[in-house]
Design a protein around this motif. Structure first.
Motif, PDB file in Angstrom:
ATOM      1  N   LEU A 143       5.057   3.525   1.398  1.00  0.00           N
ATOM      2  CA  LEU A 143       6.069   4.492   0.974  1.00  0.00           C
ATOM      3  C   LEU A 143       5.726   5.036  -0.403  1.00  0.00           C
ATOM      4  O   LEU A 143       5.224   4.315  -1.276  1.00  0.00           O
ATOM      5  N   SER A 144       5.965   6.312  -0.566  1.00  0.00           N
ATOM      6  CA  SER A 144       5.732   6.923  -1.885  1.00  0.00           C
ATOM      7  C   SER A 144       6.827   6.490  -2.855  1.00  0.00           C
ATOM      8  O   SER A 144       7.849   5.897  -2.471  1.00  0.00           O
ATOM      9  N   ALA A 145       6.578   6.760  -4.085  1.00  0.00           N
ATOM     10  CA  ALA A 145       7.571   6.374  -5.108  1.00  0.00           C
ATOM     11  C   ALA A 145       8.875   7.133  -4.952  1.00  0.00           C
ATOM     12  O   ALA A 145       9.960   6.623  -5.323  1.00  0.00           O
ATOM     13  N   GLU A 146       8.823   8.343  -4.425  1.00  0.00           N
ATOM     14  CA  GLU A 146      10.031   9.138  -4.203  1.00  0.00           C
ATOM     15  C   GLU A 146      10.727   8.667  -2.929  1.00  0.00           C
ATOM     16  O   GLU A 146      10.071   8.205  -1.986  1.00  0.00           O
ATOM     17  N   PRO A 147      12.067   8.773  -2.866  1.00  0.00           N
ATOM     18  CA  PRO A 147      12.805   8.376  -1.658  1.00  0.00           C
ATOM     19  C   PRO A 147      12.369   9.224  -0.457  1.00  0.00           C
ATOM     20  O   PRO A 147      12.048  10.407  -0.592  1.00  0.00           O
ATOM     21  N   THR A 148      12.355   8.577   0.707  1.00  0.00           N
ATOM     22  CA  THR A 148      12.008   9.249   1.962  1.00  0.00           C
ATOM     23  C   THR A 148      13.281   9.544   2.717  1.00  0.00           C
ATOM     24  O   THR A 148      14.108   8.646   2.946  1.00  0.00           O
ATOM     25  N   GLU A 149      13.467  10.812   3.097  1.00  0.00           N
ATOM     26  CA  GLU A 149      14.673  11.220   3.805  1.00  0.00           C
ATOM     27  C   GLU A 149      14.297  11.794   5.173  1.00  0.00           C
ATOM     28  O   GLU A 149      13.292  12.493   5.309  1.00  0.00           O
TER      29      GLU A 149
END
Length: 877
Positions: free
Chosen positions: A65-71
């Motif tokens: 997972l990237s550091a940014e939230p996944t939506e």
């Protein structure tokens, strides 16, 4: 409040691990359905995630997972009404470790069962969603101490109720069991031993809370325990030895082969990320770095020019694979061997070992090897780049030679395929070229082929003479007399350069023995009259074979055939056919069809003229003949009636030859009585009356042979009877005691056990009168009862003269011989003890003494008992 179908929230947020594994459950979304019978289908707008029928969201693949939230959007659709509801899901990765110790980082967390709406609660409230428990990350190969506490599971109802906690699933109550345990009172979840990610990468447990009666007080919650990978496995090559090939002369950048290693650690982490490199190359010529390897894929390629199979046929590389992305400090390594064979290309043409080759061949010989052409080729043997092909470029316009390739030695075999005549060609100079089966590789500076010269000398040999023409045809009229010159049939000797005498001729085949040939000049003369009608002539042609021989070394010979076509002359008169015929004695019907036969051919044959002779006059008076065609005529009665019998009718037949030839043939006609149909009724009598002389002689011979056989049989039977009578006169097996075997020692189980009549021994005087033998030859060891002649009298039957006299004289001499032993010799009967019914045998009369016995009767027993008579019958003295 009324029930509302759909998601309880519009946005659902959750914190998950940064490393996501394929098939890993991440969270649970709750969907409220007022009608429990609805069939809801969940979907996801992000292909990396899927939603199960129970609302659990799973990862489709492993990723970071990237550091940014996944939506992404989760949808729910009613399969019957097609009504759809949506909810947005927001996944936030958990923060990374900051370097603190594992013990500090892992503070025991509480996992509380979410609240739920109970059936008997007073006013309806909105049901709160279940909590999504973030996965628990547990490093593999932990050193403990064990059991190691992980989390504490509790329910907010534990204040009012006494609860019991438990966990289920693989690793708890399912194999492998006992890895995870929970304190049933406090809800403390612990691990009991180190974990191995290579065996099980994650555990999916379910926690339960029940009261003391076992009644469920909370909905089960899912707990995911991920095993964090550690670099505890070395890379392993799929093969310890890798084999590859590369053509010689390959350009830099040519692909050679690929080596592959695997690492049991997580491939999505540095623990499973491998890097390749070449440690060494052997041999190091022409460059120590002839190959390179892609550090990520393991592809081996060439980086330098100069690959030459004739110099280096094989390279050996040591390949190393290291994990941790090739970090030499922290990574684990392993090695394998790559063997690269340099394959051959046609970069060397064949080269002749000499500029000129020599050979020789006897004339008229074929399928013989006259020369061996040798070449050298530096390419790999027995490959298309090494195999040589030979061809002639000059010196053989008639195609008398061919060149084959020896598959083992690669030599060229010059072979003769057509006969060569020394008198025509004495020397051949061939130009040959050699090249490989495949063309030379591009860029090779050598010429593609090599050339050489082959000098072949033809050896003169003694050849067979030949007749020309063969066969020779001669046309000659038949009837040529013996001693006539017929033709000259000579042969030629092809050996013009050999010193030889003239040829000699002889006859090989002359079926009718009509011809002879002069051995020097070949003149053929007749030794008998030539006859076209001979059985040795077929279709007017007579064949004779002659032989011509020389005196060469070795001597040779040839044959020729003389064909004589015989022309017909009128040397044969026609004859009637058939020779016999049958007709009726009356005028009608009485026609006889006859045919004229002439061995000659046209124009010396038909048409024929038929007539009856003038003499005797009875022929024309009784018969008439009419020609019905060129070869056929009809004979019939001229008178109304002719007595049955056999008649010889002479018929004069003349042919059409020039001059004419005629003959008088006798036709034997059998005249018989006929029935209404014209068939003979007395043909047997006529045939018997007309029996030929040959048949009569044959019958007489058969009768004579039969009489001789009967006479021989009678003579044989008489001779056989005489031989049988002679044998009976010489020996009578029943009366002649000298020809009988007397066995006196037949012993059994004793005399008492034998059924013998011993009365003859006890009382010899009581012999029955009927036991007396008749006069004649008799056994002289028996006691005589009455007087008889001293000399035995034989029967009056005839006997063979001199032999019978000789036997009689011998018998008389034996009877009068006083020294001959008597026939009453001592006979031992093997007396066995007392109890014998025969009594004592010590004397002739056991009841009286020897002095009282009368022995005068011994004088009546003949000359042979004279000695006993003198001893016992002479009185007391």
């Amino acid at each position: 409040m009324s029930c509302k179908t759909g998601f309880p929230e519009d946005v659902h947020s959750a914190v998950v691990s940064r490393s996501v594994h394929g098939g890993q459950p991440l969270l649970n979304v709750r969907f409220q359905s007022c009608d429990g019978n609805k069939k809801i289908h969940f979907g996801s707008s992000e292909p990396d995630f899927r939603v199960g029928e129970d609302g659990v969201i799973y990862a489709e693949r492993s990723f970071q997972l990237s550091a940014e939230p996944t939506e992404f959007v989760v949808s729910a659709q009613d399969k019957e009404t097609q009504q759809e509801w949506q909810m947005r899901v927001k996944l936030t990765p958990e923060p990374a470790f900051t370097g603190a110790s594992e013990k500090d980082q892992r503070k025991i967390e509480d996992i509380v069962f979410p609240r739920q709406q109970y059936k008997h609660s007073s006013p309806l409230k909105r049901q709160k969603r279940d909590w999504v428990i973030p996965p628990i990350n547990l490093p593999e190969n932990s050193k403990g101490p064990f059991p190691q506490e992980l989390v504490r599971i509790r329910s907010d109802r534990d204040k009012s109720l006494s609860l019991r906690y438990s966990v289920t699933g693989p690793g708890a109550d399912q194999p492998p069991t006992g890895i995870f345990i929970i304190n049933p009172i406090s809800g403390q979840l612990s691990v009991t031993k180190p974990l191995d990610r290579e065996q099980i990468a994650s555990f999916h447990l379910r926690a339960h809370a029940v009261d003391v009666n076992g009644n469920q007080v909370e909905n089960p919650i899912d707990i995911v325990i991920n095993v964090i990978d550690m670099n505890d496995n070395r890379p392993e090559f799929l093969h310890q030895v890798w084999n590859g090939t590369v053509p010689e002369g390959s350009k830099p950048g040519t692909y050679v082969m690929t080596v592959t290693a695997i690492d049991a650690d997580d491939p999505n982490t540095q623990n499973g990320m491998l890097r390749y490199r070449i440690l060494s190359q052997a041999p190091s010529s022409p460059s120590p770095n002839m190959f390179t390897i892609n550090n990520e894929t393991g592809d081996i390629i060439t980086v330098a020019a100069g690959l030459d199979r004739e110099k280096v046929q094989q390279y050996t590389l040591i390949i190393q694979a290291t994990d941790m992305e090739g970090n030499p400090t922290y990574g684990l390594s392993n090695t394998a061997t790559a063997v690269i064979a340099v394959t051959d290309v046609n970069d060397n043409p064949p080269e002749f070992t000499a500029m000129t080759f020599y050979g020789e061949v006897p004339e008229n010989r074929v399928d013989v090897i006259v020369a061996n052409l040798t070449v050298t080729d530096k390419d790999q043997p027995h490959t298309p780049a090494w195999n040589a092909m030979y061809r002639m470029t000059g010196g053989d316009p008639t195609g008398r030679f061919t060149i084959l390739t020896d598959p083992n030695s690669n030599d060229g075999l010059v072979t003769v395929v057509k006969p060569i005549d020394f008198e025509t060609n004495r020397l051949f100079v061939l130009t040959v070229a050699a090249e490989n089966q495949v063309p030379l590789a591009k860029g090779i500076q050598h010429p593609p082929q090599s050339t050489a010269t082959v000098s072949i000398t033809v050896i003169d040999v003694n050849e067979s003479p030949y007749f020309a023409p063969n066969p020779k045809l001669v046309r000659q009229e038949e009837g040529l007399l013996a001693g006539s010159m017929l033709a000259t049939f000579t042969a030629q000797d092809p050996d013009r350069y050999m010193q030889q005498t003239s040829l000699r001729y002889s006859k090989v085949s002359d079926p009718a023995n009509w011809l002879k040939i002069d051995p020097v000049n070949g003149q053929i003369t007749t030794t008998a009259v030539l006859d076209r009608e001979s059985i040795y002539v077929q279709n007017n042609m007579y064949n004779a074979t002659f032989l011509a021989s020389d005196n060469g070394i070795p001597p040779m010979s040839g044959t020729g055939t003389l064909q004589i076509y015989l022309l017909d002359i009128n040397d044969n008169a026609p004859q009637v056919h058939p020779k016999e015929a049958t007709t009726c004695e009356t005028l009608q019907p009485n026609a006889i069809n006859i045919t004229a036969v002439d061995p000659d051919i046209d124009p010396n044959a038909g048409p024929f003229a038929f007539e009856l002779p003038d003499t005797p006059a009875s022929i024309k008076r009784n018969w008439t003949i009419v020609r019905i065609s060129g070869d056929h005529a009809q004979l019939s009665l001229r008178i109304r009636f002719l007595e049955a019998g056999i008649y010889d009718v002479p018929i004069v037949i003349t042919d059409s030859g020039n001059p004419h030839a005629s003959s008088t043939s006798l036709l034997k006609v059998k005249v018989c009585q006929c029935d209404l149909n014209g068939d003979c009724t007395d043909v047997d009598r006529i045939v018997g009356a007309g029996l030929g002389t040959g048949a009569i002689i044959a019958i007489l011979l058969c009768i004579i042979i039969l009489l001789i056989l009967v006479l021989m049989f009678v003579v044989w039977m008489k001779r056989r009877d005489k031989e049988r009578q002679a044998k009976q006169l010489l020996i009578d097996p029943e009366d002649d005691v000298r020809d009988n075997i007397l066995k006196y020692d037949e012993e059994g189980g004793g005399e008492e056990d034998q059924d013998y009549d011993l009365s003859q021994l006890q009382q010899p005087d009581t012999v029955e009168p009927d036991a007396i033998k008749p006069v004649g030859i008799r056994r002289l060891d028996e006691r005589p009862i009455h007087a008889e002649p001293q000399y035995p009298v034989r029967s009056a039957a005839p006997h063979p003269g001199d032999i019978g006299d000789f036997i009689n004289e011998g018998l008389k001499a034996a009877d009068n011989d006083p020294t001959a032993p008597p026939y009453d010799s001592l006979l031992v009967f093997d007396y066995e003890g007392s109890g014998s019914t025969a009594g004592s045998l010590s004397s002739l009369n056991s009841s009286s003494s020897g002095g009282e016995q009368d022995y005068d009767y011994l004088n009546d027993w003949g000359p042979r008992f004279k000695k006993l008579a003198d001893m016992y019958g002479g009185g007391d003295d």
